[in-house]
Design a protein around this motif. Structure first.
Motif, PDB file in Angstrom:
ATOM      1  N   TYR A  93       0.837  -1.204   0.000  1.00 18.89           N
ATOM      2  CA  TYR A  93       0.000   0.000   0.000  1.00 18.89           C
ATOM      3  C   TYR A  93       0.869   1.249   0.000  1.00 18.89           C
ATOM      4  N   LEU A 107      -3.109   1.954  -7.102  1.00 15.85           N
ATOM      5  CA  LEU A 107      -3.934   0.958  -6.400  1.00 15.85           C
ATOM      6  C   LEU A 107      -5.277   0.761  -7.109  1.00 15.85           C
ATOM      7  N   TYR A 110      -8.339  -1.409  -5.954  1.00 19.53           N
ATOM      8  CA  TYR A 110      -9.162  -1.036  -4.801  1.00 19.53           C
ATOM      9  C   TYR A 110     -10.066   0.144  -5.141  1.00 19.53           C
ATOM     10  N   LEU A 118      -6.365   4.659   3.107  1.00 22.33           N
ATOM     11  CA  LEU A 118      -4.956   4.307   3.236  1.00 22.33           C
ATOM     12  C   LEU A 118      -4.066   5.546   3.200  1.00 22.33           C
ATOM     13  N   TYR A 177      -6.676  -4.470   5.204  1.00 25.36           N
ATOM     14  CA  TYR A 177      -7.703  -3.462   5.441  1.00 25.36           C
ATOM     15  C   TYR A 177      -9.105  -4.066   5.468  1.00 25.36           C
TER      16      TYR A 177
END
Length: 497
Positions: A93, A107, A110, A118, A177
């Motif tokens: 991340y 990312l 996601y 994040l 997460y």
């Protein structure tokens, strides 16, 4: 000497007592007595004084704080001594967040609300160690907050289950997460009838974090006032999140998590990959396990395409089941909270079984709704179902930790072992059995004639009243007195938990 003569020579024929026709009733009475000690259900079997003192102690905040600290300390020690490598995802991340690319490339697997979450943790520091600590503490805070909500709900069984679940599941809860969507889904289930607006909004927030919780709105819809409020707040919150994500990243970034997931292969831990992984453990020739470009270990070889198509079919059945729930809940005027929680649990299990990208952390999705089901169950039948699902969930959590991180190397290695792959097979078989059980129970209740007139009963209202009192007084003596009242003889329209 004949056999008959030998028997008579040694003495008379033995006689056996006649079957006791009341043995079953006595066993049932004993079971009601034993369970009433814990549940205080008021069937005339009151627990002894010493057990009331035990229950009063269990209602004290310090007991649960101590249990929380001891269990998490054990998990932390296991992680520190053996499994520090599981924090690799957190490093992933941070690498992307520090990478000099636009939001449309960062990312992309996601949803954007996850990237916002994040990225917000970088306020505590941008170096690897500081970010890992901030991330772990954030997930631990959600874990602790869920414990507090369960304690204030006054449901000791659910609280005990959740603490056991985290202990069996391990430290992965702090380094993925997935605790965030699991938390919001669990709270949504807990508040499904008491605070329908919040419940609907939380389901939408969960969908914004992980996509799959969007299916959970299906059983929460309907014609009742609470159902309408849940649906409206789900739609408003979901539209707001989607609108913000569109403004921030555009259409392609909005849908990139969907395309990313659909393009992935067959992950080794998934239920559809079970048979191939088992075959590979017996004869690894023909199949390979490699890290794919989607940052996951996938299996390649004969049969993978067929099992991915099978996964698509099961996922379509899951969506169809959820769609049918929408029809049923509109026919039924109103459904009780425990049935709604059971329906949410069945959808989660269906999704886990169908998902070709099943990862170990996905089991967190199951832990919180099962805890909510334990908290909301208000009939003997539903309590028995909740207890069974809770026990099976704990076993599944334990097996999941054995799959990853304990035996992962022996499962995905070039020379896999049958014994360790068998753990994965057992875990996946257990999930499949749980999905079937929960789905059958859900549809049995949804389609039963009695469901048509089953509203929030006086027992449910009384329980909510008690929960509200516990919520207001918090960790003080008044709450302990209320918990102790659960062992008093039940009055009409009231129950103990």
């Amino acid at each position: 000497m004949s056999a008959a003569a030998g028997r008579h020579a040694s003495g008379p024929e033995p006689t056996f007592p006649a079957p006791d026709p009341d043995a079953g009733q006595r066993a049932a009475s004993w079971w009601r007595t034993a369970t009433s000690w814990w549940t205080g259900d008021g069937h005339g079997h009151q627990p002894p004084v010493w057990w009331r003192h035990v229950r009063r102690a269990l209602g004290a905040a310090w007991v649960w704080i101590l249990l929380f600290l001891l269990s998490r300390a054990w998990v932390l020690r296991e992680w520190y001594d053996k499994y520090q490598f599981i924090r690799s995802d957190v490093n992933y991340y941070l690498w992307w967040l520090n990478h000099d690319v636009g939001i449309t490339e960062r990312l992309v697997e996601y949803p954007l609300p996850v990237v916002w979450l994040l990225d917000s943790l970088r306020v505590f520091g941008n170096d690897q160690n500081t970010y890992q600590l901030a991330f772990g503490l954030a997930m631990a805070a959600l874990d602790a907050a869920f414990c507090v909500l369960l304690w204030r709900r006054g449901t000791l069984r659910a609280l005990l289950f959740w603490n056991a679940f985290v202990t069996f599941f391990g430290a992965l809860i702090w380094f993925r997460y997935d605790m965030a969507p699991a938390f919001v889904v669990g709270v949504a289930a807990l508040l499904v009838t008491r605070h329908p607006r919040v419940s609907g909004a939380l389901v939408a927030l969960g969908a914004g974090l992980k996509l799959w919780p969007a299916m959970l709105i299906a059983p929460l819809m309907g014609r009742s006032r609470a159902a309408v409020l849940r649906t409206v707040w789900f739609a408003v919150t979901g539209a707001a999140l989607a609108g913000l994500a569109f403004l921030h990243g555009g259409w392609q970034r909005l849908i990139s998590p969907l395309t990313w997931q659909s393009d992935r292969g067959l992950q080794v831990e998934s239920v559809p990959a079970t048979w191939l992984m088992w075959q590979r453990s017996r004869d690894p020739r023909g199949w390979t396990v490699e890290m794919s470009k989607y940052n996951a270990f996938e299996i390649f070889g004969p049969g993978t395409d067929a099992w991915m198509r099978f996964s698509d079919v099961v996922m379509a059945l899951a969506v169809l089941s959820a769609a049918c729930m929408v029809v049923v809940v509109f026919v039924r005027k109103q459904l009780p909270a425990d049935l709604l929680a059971l329906a949410m649990t069945s959808i989660v299990l269906f999704m886990l079984v169908a998902n070709k990208t099943l990862s170990p952390q996905y089991l967190l999705w199951l832990g919180t709704p099962v805890a909510a089901l334990l908290a909301l169950a208000h009939t003997h039948t539903m309590r028995a179902r909740a207890h069974l699902l809770a026990a099976l969930t704990l076993f599944a959590a334990f097996l999941t930790q054995q799959v990853y991180p304990v035996f992962y190397g022996q499962i995905i290695g070039a020379i896999p072992t049958v014994k360790h792959t068998g753990v994965l097979v057992a875990r996946n078989a257990l999930l499949l059995v749980m999905a079937v059980i929960a789905t059958v129970w859900t549809w049995a209740d949804l389609t039963a004639e009695r469901a048509a007139g089953r509203h929030d009963t006086p027992d449910e209202v009384a329980d909510d009243d008690l929960s509200d009192e516990l919520f207001e007084v918090g960790f003080d003596a008044a709450a302990l007195k209320q918990i102790d009242r659960l062992d008093e003889p039940a009055r009409p329209g009231r129950r103990g938990d």
